[in-house]
Motif scaffolding. Structure first.
Motif, PDB file in Angstrom:
ATOM      1  N   ASP A  91       0.808  -1.217   0.000  1.00 59.27           N
ATOM      2  CA  ASP A  91       0.000   0.000   0.000  1.00 59.27           C
ATOM      3  C   ASP A  91       0.841   1.267   0.000  1.00 59.27           C
ATOM      4  O   ASP A  91       0.444   2.284  -0.552  1.00 59.27           O
ATOM      5  CB  ASP A  91      -0.949   0.021   1.209  1.00 59.27           C
ATOM      6  N   ASP A  92       2.026   1.226   0.632  1.00 61.35           N
ATOM      7  CA  ASP A  92       2.834   2.434   0.738  1.00 61.35           C
ATOM      8  C   ASP A  92       3.810   2.606  -0.437  1.00 61.35           C
ATOM      9  O   ASP A  92       4.576   3.556  -0.469  1.00 61.35           O
ATOM     10  CB  ASP A  92       3.600   2.461   2.052  1.00 61.35           C
ATOM     11  N   VAL A 125       5.052   3.797  -3.924  1.00 63.79           N
ATOM     12  CA  VAL A 125       4.678   4.890  -4.824  1.00 63.79           C
ATOM     13  C   VAL A 125       5.064   4.494  -6.250  1.00 63.79           C
ATOM     14  O   VAL A 125       6.241   4.374  -6.571  1.00 63.79           O
ATOM     15  CB  VAL A 125       5.388   6.207  -4.430  1.00 63.79           C
ATOM     16  N   TYR A 175       6.944  -1.478  -9.112  1.00 63.20           N
ATOM     17  CA  TYR A 175       7.164  -2.450  -8.048  1.00 63.20           C
ATOM     18  C   TYR A 175       7.592  -3.794  -8.623  1.00 63.20           C
ATOM     19  O   TYR A 175       7.044  -4.281  -9.609  1.00 63.20           O
ATOM     20  CB  TYR A 175       5.889  -2.632  -7.214  1.00 63.20           C
TER      21      TYR A 175
END
Length: 129
Positions: free
Chosen positions: A56-57, A59, A96
């Protein structure tokens, strides 16, 4: 998603094994790194399908021309701290990249997001190196 490197001079029209999806592909020497590059370029960021793999964190890079939001050359590292790309001048895209593991599915190497336990959890063998 499959990955392979097409043989130089391969001609699909004269392919003697048209039913083989691997025909004309040479063995990839580092399938995990090949897959990491697809993740880095954003090819595996599939909204709604694998959102649970991206923290979730994290970016994500902004949309737009990749050259405008790539990282400093030589900074992209794989899960073992090695350069993502052999050429230090290639910039990474900054998407990611999860931890990836090589498993064997139907006699072929499959790169699956997860640690070494993921192969066992899926009931398939891990690739013995």
């Amino acid at each position: 998603m499959g990955a392979g490197i097409e043989e130089v001079g391969f001609d699909a029209k004269t392919n003697t094994t048209p039913g083989d999806p691997s025909s004309g592909l040479m063995q990839v020497s580092d399938p995990i790194n090949q897959c990491r590059r697809v993740w880095d370029m954003g090819g595996m960021i599939l909204k709604g399908i694998n959102d649970d793999l991206v923290p979730d964190d994290f970016v994500l890079p902004p949309p737009g021309v990749p050259a405008e939001h790539t990282s400093v050359p030589g900074t992209g590292k794989d899960q073992n701290g090695n350069p993502l790309y052999a050429d230090p001048n290639i910039r990474t895209f900054g998407n990611y990249i999860p931890f990836l593991t090589e498993c064997v599915v139907d006699g072929k190497v499959s790169v699956i997001p997860g640690t070494a336990e993921v192969c066992n959890e899926l009931g398939v063998p891990s690739l013995a190196l």
